[in-house]
Design an enzyme around this catalytic site. Sequence first.
Site, mmCIF file in Angstrom:
data_model
loop_
_atom_site.group_PDB
_atom_site.id
_atom_site.type_symbol
_atom_site.label_atom_id
_atom_site.label_comp_id
_atom_site.label_asym_id
_atom_site.label_seq_id
_atom_site.Cartn_x
_atom_site.Cartn_y
_atom_site.Cartn_z
ATOM 1 N N PRO A 9 -36.041 -42.768 41.318
ATOM 2 C CA PRO A 9 -37.232 -42.542 40.506
ATOM 3 C C PRO A 9 -37.160 -43.129 39.095
ATOM 4 O O PRO A 9 -36.106 -43.075 38.453
ATOM 5 C CB PRO A 9 -37.340 -41.012 40.440
ATOM 6 N N ASN A 10 -38.277 -43.668 38.674
ATOM 7 C CA ASN A 10 -38.504 -44.215 37.324
ATOM 8 C C ASN A 10 -37.805 -45.546 37.068
ATOM 9 O O ASN A 10 -38.018 -46.164 36.030
ATOM 10 C CB ASN A 10 -38.116 -43.197 36.226
ATOM 11 N N ARG A 17 -39.504 -49.465 29.160
ATOM 12 C CA ARG A 17 -39.392 -48.251 28.338
ATOM 13 C C ARG A 17 -37.910 -48.002 28.034
ATOM 14 O O ARG A 17 -37.040 -48.418 28.799
ATOM 15 C CB ARG A 17 -39.909 -47.005 29.091
ATOM 16 N N TYR A 22 -31.504 -48.145 28.611
ATOM 17 C CA TYR A 22 -31.449 -48.818 29.907
ATOM 18 C C TYR A 22 -31.573 -50.346 29.826
ATOM 19 O O TYR A 22 -31.607 -51.015 30.865
ATOM 20 C CB TYR A 22 -32.537 -48.242 30.836
ATOM 21 N N ASN A 73 -28.806 -46.325 43.227
ATOM 22 C CA ASN A 73 -28.929 -45.653 41.934
ATOM 23 C C ASN A 73 -29.946 -44.547 42.182
ATOM 24 O O ASN A 73 -31.149 -44.809 42.217
ATOM 25 C CB ASN A 73 -29.411 -46.607 40.840
ATOM 26 N N ALA A 76 -32.562 -39.702 38.497
ATOM 27 C CA ALA A 76 -32.401 -38.272 38.179
ATOM 28 C C ALA A 76 -32.089 -37.436 39.417
ATOM 29 O O ALA A 76 -31.534 -36.332 39.297
ATOM 30 C CB ALA A 76 -33.663 -37.765 37.490
ATOM 31 N N GLU A 97 -22.481 -45.335 44.710
ATOM 32 C CA GLU A 97 -23.426 -44.800 43.711
ATOM 33 C C GLU A 97 -23.262 -45.586 42.415
ATOM 34 O O GLU A 97 -22.129 -45.764 41.950
ATOM 35 C CB GLU A 97 -23.093 -43.318 43.481
ATOM 36 N N HIS A 99 -24.802 -46.368 38.314
ATOM 37 C CA HIS A 99 -25.645 -45.969 37.176
ATOM 38 C C HIS A 99 -25.552 -47.017 36.082
ATOM 39 O O HIS A 99 -24.454 -47.500 35.780
ATOM 40 C CB HIS A 99 -25.198 -44.615 36.610
ATOM 41 N N ARG A 106 -23.317 -38.760 28.270
ATOM 42 C CA ARG A 106 -24.676 -38.298 27.960
ATOM 43 C C ARG A 106 -24.774 -36.772 28.090
ATOM 44 O O ARG A 106 -23.775 -36.078 27.994
ATOM 45 C CB ARG A 106 -25.661 -39.048 28.853
HETATM 46 O O1 CA2 Z 1 -27.994 -44.551 34.177
HETATM 47 C C1 CA2 Z 1 -28.626 -44.540 35.231
HETATM 48 O O2 CA2 Z 1 -28.715 -45.520 35.969
HETATM 49 C C2 CA2 Z 1 -29.370 -43.266 35.651
HETATM 50 O O3 CA2 Z 1 -29.266 -43.133 37.068
HETATM 51 C C3 CA2 Z 1 -30.805 -43.479 35.238
HETATM 52 C C4 CA2 Z 1 -31.672 -42.240 35.480
HETATM 53 C C5 CA2 Z 1 -31.039 -41.002 34.874
HETATM 54 O O4 CA2 Z 1 -31.813 -39.867 35.201
HETATM 55 C C6 CA2 Z 1 -29.627 -40.822 35.363
HETATM 56 O O5 CA2 Z 1 -29.084 -39.679 34.719
HETATM 57 C C7 CA2 Z 1 -28.780 -42.017 35.036
HETATM 58 C C8 CA2 Z 1 -33.057 -42.437 34.845
HETATM 59 C C9 CA2 Z 1 -33.784 -43.621 35.340
HETATM 60 C C10 CA2 Z 1 -35.011 -43.750 34.507
HETATM 61 O O6 CA2 Z 1 -35.187 -45.108 34.226
HETATM 62 C C11 CA2 Z 1 -35.985 -45.425 33.198
HETATM 63 C C12 CA2 Z 1 -36.096 -46.755 32.922
HETATM 64 C C13 CA2 Z 1 -36.859 -47.159 31.869
HETATM 65 C C14 CA2 Z 1 -37.538 -46.236 31.115
HETATM 66 C C15 CA2 Z 1 -37.441 -44.903 31.408
HETATM 67 C C16 CA2 Z 1 -36.655 -44.492 32.447
#
Ligand code: CA2
Length: 144
Positions: A9-10, A17, A22, A73, A76, A97, A99, A106
Amino acid sequence: MKILIVHGPNLNLLGKREPEIYGTTTLDEINSLLKKEAETLGIEIEFFQSNSEGEIVTKIQGAMGKFDGVVINPGAYTHTSIAIRDAVASTGISTVEVHISNVYKREEFRQKSFISGVAVGVISGFGVDSYLLGLRGLVSYLKN
Ligand code: CA2
């Protein structure tokens, strides 16, 4: 050898963003880099992104017999999803897995992964390179 890449997700928002966490690389750009790496490794690769936990579970179930392994990946869902963990465990598909950020640097809630315990390995904190390292690690694991 055929590998499925799953983006949770996201991650479709990558590069658009929160670049300070990221980075500025988009998901399409990550997939292009993975495609190039797959060519170098001489393997086939397919991509899947979903914001829905159920769709990810269904995709992992469907990977059985079609793919040799999965790089995921879980976003969340890493920290919440027993369903994705069960899908990986019950299919027995070799899964790495990854990230982008170092989740151990974090918030505390990011330091628990439901997936790690059923994964071949985990890569966290190398930005976009986490995906490439994860793919290389998985291919090497499957070859040996
Ligand atoms: O660090 C990572 O790859 C995460 O899997 C990214 C997730 C986060 O919830 C994990 O704890 C770590 C969040 C992905 C959201 O991606 C975004 C990308 C751009 C803007 C906002 C969110």
